[in-house]
Design a protein around this motif. Structure first.
Motif, mmCIF file in Angstrom:
data_model
loop_
_atom_site.group_PDB
_atom_site.id
_atom_site.type_symbol
_atom_site.label_atom_id
_atom_site.label_comp_id
_atom_site.label_asym_id
_atom_site.label_seq_id
_atom_site.Cartn_x
_atom_site.Cartn_y
_atom_site.Cartn_z
ATOM 1 N N UNK A 103 22.671 29.621 0.613
ATOM 2 C CA UNK A 103 21.841 28.823 -0.292
ATOM 3 C C UNK A 103 22.655 27.842 -1.134
ATOM 4 N N UNK A 104 23.749 28.301 -1.702
ATOM 5 C CA UNK A 104 24.522 27.445 -2.596
ATOM 6 C C UNK A 104 25.268 26.325 -1.909
ATOM 7 N N UNK A 105 25.456 26.422 -0.590
ATOM 8 C CA UNK A 105 26.235 25.414 0.125
ATOM 9 C C UNK A 105 25.416 24.619 1.138
ATOM 10 N N UNK A 106 24.134 24.937 1.297
ATOM 11 C CA UNK A 106 23.303 24.296 2.314
ATOM 12 C C UNK A 106 23.014 22.835 1.969
ATOM 13 N N UNK A 107 22.925 22.001 2.984
ATOM 14 C CA UNK A 107 22.590 20.590 2.769
ATOM 15 C C UNK A 107 21.075 20.387 2.672
ATOM 16 N N UNK A 108 20.309 21.387 3.139
ATOM 17 C CA UNK A 108 18.850 21.336 3.039
ATOM 18 C C UNK A 108 18.342 22.684 2.539
ATOM 19 N N UNK A 109 17.412 22.647 1.615
ATOM 20 C CA UNK A 109 16.865 23.878 1.045
ATOM 21 C C UNK A 109 15.346 23.783 1.002
ATOM 22 N N UNK A 110 14.677 24.820 1.486
ATOM 23 C CA UNK A 110 13.221 24.934 1.407
ATOM 24 C C UNK A 110 12.911 26.079 0.458
ATOM 25 N N UNK A 111 12.212 25.800 -0.633
ATOM 26 C CA UNK A 111 11.911 26.833 -1.616
ATOM 27 C C UNK A 111 10.409 27.020 -1.766
ATOM 28 N N UNK A 112 10.017 28.273 -1.994
ATOM 29 C CA UNK A 112 8.606 28.591 -2.177
ATOM 30 C C UNK A 112 8.339 29.211 -3.524
ATOM 31 N N UNK A 113 7.101 29.084 -3.985
ATOM 32 C CA UNK A 113 6.728 29.603 -5.295
ATOM 33 C C UNK A 113 5.656 30.658 -5.239
#
Length: 350
Positions: free
Chosen positions: A227-237
């Protein structure tokens, strides 16, 4: 008659002024399974900006240290690597590691700065050592500037969940300056082939009767980028209702984009995702090339952990959701319809 002549050799009067020694940073290098953490690589880059020497410190178990030291010696900007191995350091419990740093940084130490990533471990270690040595510590810095003439260092760090920036100056009267680095604010130090720093072993400082014992470590394993190094992040709530829906909705999108998965605090508190995936002020701070917030309203606590992302996209059915105020791309839609359609279209382009 011979006359003796006395010749006196004169040289101009030169005044010599004592100058402050150049900065010398000690960087605490964290590692896991033989790999140096990305946050520590960012700390090396920050240490280089001081303009002086940089020494790395590797601490671990007897089987761990050797490989990590070889990698640390090849990091660009590292002048030397100190290392210490002990069975007590296999899992770096702060109470066991801090005596080693206290001894290393005692009176007469050549170091002027002590640097580490702003990790959960270092956030406990550096302030502890700093307090023992009666020195202040500055946490989570995003920039720094060192004045060699006066030996003062000026830092900036976010406060109030990132809504303000504090400028902190450590004056020359503080001989040893501790600080932790926000990894997203500094690039990771690269490996420099063909160059190798010198290394030196340090005797471990054994704790005779440890007050804290490590029981176990639970890690969330995933084939996706960290997570801390990824170039793309998908987050959910919280809008994703439950853990099953959270995974079923986000995983296909993360797979097609090669992205890491994150979560809001509300989603973590509700049990939708592991707390290692939490993004925000009390979770991880990320700054990927693309951050997609799905079903996340955009509370200040969450924005503090992702607002430095290069591109922010949001999907939310509420047009007044705060997330749209910082989003570069926003879609007002039902996420249960929009996300599957987006996955399908992305697959068609591949």
């Amino acid at each position: 008659m011979l006359r003796a002549r006395c010749i006196v050799f004169c040289r101009p009067l030169v005044r010599y002024y004592a100058s402050a020694p150049g900065p010398h940073a000690l960087v605490f290098l964290e590692h896991r399974e033989g790999v140096i953490d990305n946050g520590s690589l960012s700390a090396v880059t920050a240490a280089q900006q001081l303009g002086g020497q940089v020494t790395g410190l590797v601490v671990g178990g007897p089987e761990q240290v050797k490989d990590v030291v070889q990698k640390a010696k090849k990091l660009k900007g590292i002048n030397a690597v100190l290392h210490s191995s002990s069975s007590q350091y296999t899992v770096p419990v702060v109470e066991n590691v801090s005596p080693l740093l206290e001894k290393l940084l005692a009176s007469g130490s050549p170091f002027t700065h002590v640097v580490s990533a702003h990790s959960s471990s270092a956030k406990s270690l550096l302030p502890r050592v700093a307090a023992k040595l009666d020195a202040p510590a500055v946490s989570d810095i995003t920039s720094l500037e060192h004045d060699s003439a006066s030996n003062a260092t000026t830092f900036t760090r976010p406060i109030y969940a990132g809504n303000a920036i504090a400028t902190v100056r450590a004056p020359p009267s503080i001989p040893l300056k501790f600080f932790t680095v926000r990894s997203t604010a500094f690039s990771a130090a690269p490996t420099e082939e063909g160059s190798e720093a010198e290394d030196k072993a340090l005797e471990p400082v054994e704790v005779a009767d440890p007050t804290v014992l490590h029981i176990k470590t639970d890690l969330t394993k995933s084939d996706r980028p960290e997570l801390g190094a990824a170039s793309r992040v998908i987050s959910g709530g919280r809008a994703l209702k439950n853990a099953e829906t959270f995974n079923a909705t986000l995983e296909p999108l993360a797979d097609v984009l090669g992205a890491a998965i994150g979560a809001s605090r509300a989603a973590v508190d509700a049990g939708y995702a592991d707390n290692s995936l939490q993004v925000g002020q009390t979770g991880k701070v990320v700054a990927p090339e693309m951050y997609m917030a799905i079903g996340i309203s955009g509370a200040i606590q969450h924005l503090a952990g992702m607002k430095d992302s290069k591109l922010i996209a949001a999907i939310n059915k509420d047009p007044d959701a705060p997330i749209f105020q910082i989003a570069d791309v926003g879609l007002v839609a039902d996420l249960y319809e929009a996300v599957p359609e987006l996955v399908q279209k992305l697959k068609q382009t591949q």
